[in-house]
Write an enzyme that holds these catalytic residues in place. Structure first.
Site, PDB file in Angstrom:
ATOM      1  N   HIS A 478       0.830  -1.209   0.000  1.00 28.32           N
ATOM      2  CA  HIS A 478       0.000   0.000   0.000  1.00 28.32           C
ATOM      3  C   HIS A 478       0.868   1.264   0.000  1.00 28.32           C
ATOM      4  CE1 HIS A 478      -3.737   2.245   1.241  1.00 28.32           C
ATOM      5  NE2 HIS A 478      -2.812   3.095   1.644  1.00 28.32           N
ATOM      6  N   GLU A 479       1.771   1.347   0.956  1.00 18.64           N
ATOM      7  CA  GLU A 479       2.610   2.549   1.049  1.00 18.64           C
ATOM      8  C   GLU A 479       3.545   2.645  -0.149  1.00 18.64           C
ATOM      9  OE1 GLU A 479       1.609   4.668   3.003  1.00 18.64           O
ATOM     10  OE2 GLU A 479       0.380   3.355   4.251  1.00 18.64           O
ATOM     11  N   HIS A 482       1.658   4.333  -2.895  1.00 18.76           N
ATOM     12  CA  HIS A 482       1.691   5.796  -2.744  1.00 18.76           C
ATOM     13  C   HIS A 482       3.045   6.335  -3.207  1.00 18.76           C
ATOM     14  CE1 HIS A 482      -2.068   6.565  -0.759  1.00 18.76           C
ATOM     15  NE2 HIS A 482      -1.803   5.850   0.312  1.00 18.76           N
ATOM     16  N   HIS A 485       3.375   6.756  -6.876  1.00 20.81           N
ATOM     17  CA  HIS A 485       2.630   7.946  -7.305  1.00 20.81           C
ATOM     18  C   HIS A 485       3.518   9.194  -7.153  1.00 20.81           C
ATOM     19  CE1 HIS A 485      -1.755   9.743  -7.094  1.00 20.81           C
ATOM     20  NE2 HIS A 485      -1.191   9.934  -8.259  1.00 20.81           N
TER      21      HIS A 485
HETATM   22 ZN   LIG Z   1      -3.148   5.161   1.856  1.00 16.98          ZN
END
Ligand SMILES: [Zn+2]
Length: 690
Positions: A478-479, A482, A485
């Protein structure tokens, strides 16, 4: 005299000097706590001077001399505050916390000084009103829009009477939200369940009992103490075989801030909802939700409510199925009488165990941190051609922080990645991605970002490497999503680059990556038992997948209930002054499955919307899940490592930040609007009802 002698010239402050380090990274080794306040004062001063020049420029306002100039202003202030606030989360101390608190009002005043600057607003408005004839590209229009909206929502442009009222309401609202949270916390802390008979611990796992005994010792009591804080409350409700004690805990939890005393939040919730309505009306909106949603992917209340309704009717049969099967299981296993809310978690846990029989202890030996790290980097390699080169010469704020130079497929420099894996006393809980510098174009040059992932993963011990739980594996993905991105960003303006996107779009890249944790094609590559050296078997992978959909129908229904309640409070068009219970039940009724409990109330402790920043935003949790499932389905259809699909995801979403409306970005990637089908399928909500 002494003061004068002590005062060093400002240019000796390493926060303010140019950072002569590899890749211009912050020289953490040179920073001292005493450098922060003077550096922030100094950079606010220079940023204010830059703003003044923009505001007082005699030339006719245009995009370049106003909007782009505002984006560039205060770059050094941004560098200094990122260092301070990142450290305050990842490696803090009482002293650093005090500094952060101390400078916060200065920063708030600085940003208010900008949005309240009439001269500046006049220019922004002039450009905004003539935007159609200005030949601006999409990114420029997005930046203009964002600026105009910031000014507008900050109260610029109101006449003096309205401005005074606006300020009065904003201040009251910020006081009330703080008080709201305090009341919930006070009532959470006020309750304790004190157990003195060992028999009353029946069903509770060893670790939970040990924690309760420590809690008791801390409060100088005999026996065991349970509280309404999650780490204590949740396992108690799941495992305690003492039904009357579960009921006691449940009633205490669901009646917090609802006892008719000085901590009661009833009046506060009604007042906050009404003030938000008034604020929205002053700014020209129909209700508060319309104000909030303006720059979201779901940008109107109609879009949000039709999304929630669609998901509700699609998931309702599965929610009923989950409810009926847990209830039937309960009665088959000795339950009698009515089936109540305090029975749900207990029997769900038992049923899950009976059906799947896997837990972290079985899985952890397969998830060695170093292997997960390599596998995640390799995944970014397969998808986007990225290479991660360890760079020990980059200064770090703690010796445990690891650093890499990230290169693109052609060897060009993309970003610096810091990862800080383990808990320490100075680190707050949870996991997050932040940046020390965001990508932007400056004087024609591409400034590449410095991205940081901070986590609190299981530490290695003397005998074992760091073994991650499955949840830690998905958190890592998940991290990392990010961080992609942030690292892949190719934008011009900092305020639109990387993760600076709409709140209901920002979790797409992160949740998207979590999908790989359920894929055999990826897991089988790296999940080897750390001792036995054997690959994770297919049966375990199947169990991980199957158990991930357990009770998802019920969970979806609950989340939808909260989202409906949130939207109900923020779409009122006249103030609500009484009848909080009726208001709440009419909003949530259709999602309920279990009988209501007298004396309980959700709104009065709904901190997300009355205390924190999720007002008219709770739907976003489910919205993001629908998006990431829909995006990943495209990968599943074309191959989860398909380089063409990955190229499209990268070019249309990961590189684009907030330079276009999120729906446009998504359309370019997917060729159509997102549909809820993939989400329903992934969560097992379409499985035949048995
Ligand atoms: Zn998040």
């Amino acid at each position: 005299m002494k003061g004068k002698m002590m005062k060093k010239p400002i240019n000796s402050n390493p926060l303010l000097l140019a950072w002569d380090t590899p890749f211009g990274t912050p020289p953490f080794n040179l920073f001292k706590n005493t450098h922060f306040r003077p550096a922030i004062e100094e950079t606010i001063k220079s940023a204010s001077a830059e703003i003044k020049v923009i505001a007082e420029n005699q030339a006719p306002p245009d995009f370049e001399n106003t909007i782009a100039a505002l984006d560039r202003a205060g770059a050094k202030l941004g560098d200094v505050t990122s260092v301070l606030f990142n450290l305050n989360s990842a490696e803090t101390s009482k002293e650093l916390q005090a500094i952060a608190q101390d400078v916060s009002p200065l920063l708030t005043r600085f940003s208010n000084d900008i949005t309240m600057n009439e001269e500046l607003f006049r220019k922004v408005k002039e450009i905004y009103n003539s935007r159609d004839s200005r030949d601006l590209n999409t990114e420029e229009l997005m930046l203009l829009d964002k600026n105009y909206r910031n000014f507008l929502l900050g109260g610029a442009g109101l006449d003096d009477d309205k401005k005074a009222k606006f300020r009065e309401i904003s201040e009251e609202l910020s006081r009330l939200s703080v008080k709201f949270e305090e009341n919930v916390l006070d009532d959470t802390n006020a309750f304790e369940l004190h157990i003195t008979e060992r028999d009353d611990l029946e069903g509770l796992p060893e670790g939970v009992v040990e924690m309760a005994s420590m809690e008791a010792r801390d409060r100088k009591k005999e026996g065991w103490l349970f509280t309404l804080h999650f780490p204590s409350y949740t396992p108690f409700m799941k495992y305690s075989a003492r039904r009357e004690l579960r009921e006691k805990m449940y009633r205490a939890y669901s009646s917090r801030a609802y006892h008719g005393d000085s901590h009661d939040n009833t009046g506060m919730a009604l007042r906050i909802a009404s003030l938000r309505l008034e604020l929205a009306r002053i700014l020209g909106f129909e209700n508060f939700a319309e104000l909030v949603l303006g720059d979201r992917m779901a940008d109107t209340t109609i879009k949000v409510s039709s999304f929630l309704e669609e998901l509700h009717s699609a998931s309702r049969p599965a929610a009923r199925r989950d409810y009926e099967s847990v209830k039937a299981f309960a009665f088959e296993n000795g339950h009698n009488g009515t089936f109540e809310r305090w029975d749900w978690a207990y029997y769900s846990e038992k049923l899950q165990k009976a059906k799947y029989d896997i837990d972290d202890e079985v899985l952890k030996p397969y998830f060695v941190l170093e292997n997960a790290e390599r596998a995640i980097f390799d995944l970014a390699g397969s998808l986007y051609g990225l290479k991660f080169i360890s760079k020990e010469e980059i200064p770090v704020y703690h010796k445990e922080v690891k650093t890499w130079e990230v290169q693109d497929r052609d060897g060009s420099f993309l970003a610096i990645l810091y990862i800080d894996y383990f808990p320490r006393p100075g680190k707050i809980g949870g996991a997050w991605m932040r940046s020390f510098r965001e990508q932007r174009i400056e004087n024609g040059a591409d400034v590449r970002p410095l991205i940081s992932i901070v986590a609190n993963f299981t530490r290695p011990t003397e005998t074992k490497p760091s073994l991650l739980s499955f949840n830690e594996v998905t958190t890592f993905l998940h991290e990392f999503g990010h961080s992609l991105h942030g690292m892949l960003s190719r934008c011009t303006y900092e305020s639109l680059s990387g993760t600076s996107v709409a709140r209901d779009f920002v979790e797409l890249p992160s949740q998207f990556m979590e999908n790989y944790a359920y894929e055999k094609e990826w897991l089988a590559k790296w999940a080897y038992h750390y001792k036995r050296r054997e690959r994770i078997n297919d049966e375990l992978i199947e169990k991980i997948k199957a158990s991930s959909t357990f009770n998802e129908g019920y969970a979806c229904s609950r989340q939808l209930g909260f989202a409906f309640l949130d939207m109900a409070w923020h779409t009122i068009t006249t103030p609500v002054t009484t009848g909080i219970i009726d208001f709440e039940s009419s909003a949530m009724e259709k999602t309920e499955l279990l009988p209501p409990v007298d004396g309980s109330n959700m709104s009065v402790s709904f901190g997300h919307i009355f205390g924190g920043g999720y007002a008219a935003g709770y739907y976003g949790y489910k919205w993001a899940e629908v998006l990431d499932a829909d995006a990943f389905k495209y990968f599943k259809e074309t191959g989860i490592l398909n380089s063409l699909t990955a190229k499209s995801f990268r070019e249309n979403i990961l590189e684009k930040g907030g330079t276009d409306k999120p729906m446009n970005l998504y359309l370019k990637f997917r060729g159509r609007e997102p549909s809820i089908d993939a989400f329903l399928e992934r969560s097992g909500l379409t499985a035949p009802l048995g």
